[in-house]
Design a protein around this motif. Structure first.
Motif: not given
Length: 184
Positions: A37-48, A160-163
């Motif tokens: 989940l750490g790298p997932t969260v990074f991707l989501i917020f750093a490169t949405p 950020y995309p919805w889906w």
């Protein structure tokens, strides 16, 4: 957004998501908080806007990782074996290799790239989380992160995309200019 504001946004959003997931893990007693989940969260917020950050790729990438991890365990007879990271064995290496190969193939074939799913598949294939309740918790944790990503990014006006991320725009070749002919 300035670099400092962007860094603060990424840090605080990531912090908040992990605290929320951790609180849910404490209240439920389920392993909702796990390493990938750490790298997932990074991707989501750093490169949405990156394809790998979309909720679709996040959910289906981790799902592919979970299913491939279970397949690797089943193929090597380790589905009910206890994890043992200190004594590698050929069956455990086989489970990890099968699982990672299947995860990468599924993400490529289905066009759902999400690199952190490779870590999820290893968590499963190495037997760290492999029971039905643990697998359900992993998938719930991923779904919570994907939902939080949509909510937080939208709340703060971050595109950020919805889906699913929009298809990348490819440059079309410019029309060929007719060669000028010099009459001489």
């Amino acid at each position: 957004m300035t670099r400092a504001r962007r860094a603060a946004y990424v840090a605080l959003s990531s912090f908040g998501c992990i605290v929320f997931i951790g609180l849910c893990a404490i209240l439920s007693g389920a392993p909702l908080l796990f390493p990938s989940l750490g790298p997932t969260v990074f991707l989501i917020f750093a490169t949405p806007q990156a394809p790998g950050a979309s909720p679709r790729n996040t959910v289906f990438g981790h799902l592919a990782g979970v299913l491939a991890g279970l397949t690797g365990l089943a193929a090597t007879g380790l589905l009910t074996a206890a994890p043992d990271l200190t004594h590698p064995s050929w069956p455990r290496i086989g489970a990890a290799a099968i699982a990672l190969g299947l995860t990468c193939a599924a993400m490529a074939a289905l066009e759902i790239p999400h690199p952190p799913a490779g870590a999820t598949t290893l968590i499963i294939a190495l037997g760290l989380l492999h029971t039905v309740p643990q697998i359900v918790a992993v998938l719930v944790g991923v779904a919570l992160i994907a939902g939080l990503a949509v909510l937080i990014n939208k709340l703060f006006g971050v595109p950020y995309p919805w889906w699913r991320s929009p298809a990348p725009i490819t440059a079309s070749p410019s029309p060929r200019q007719p060669e000028s002919s010099a009459k001489g």
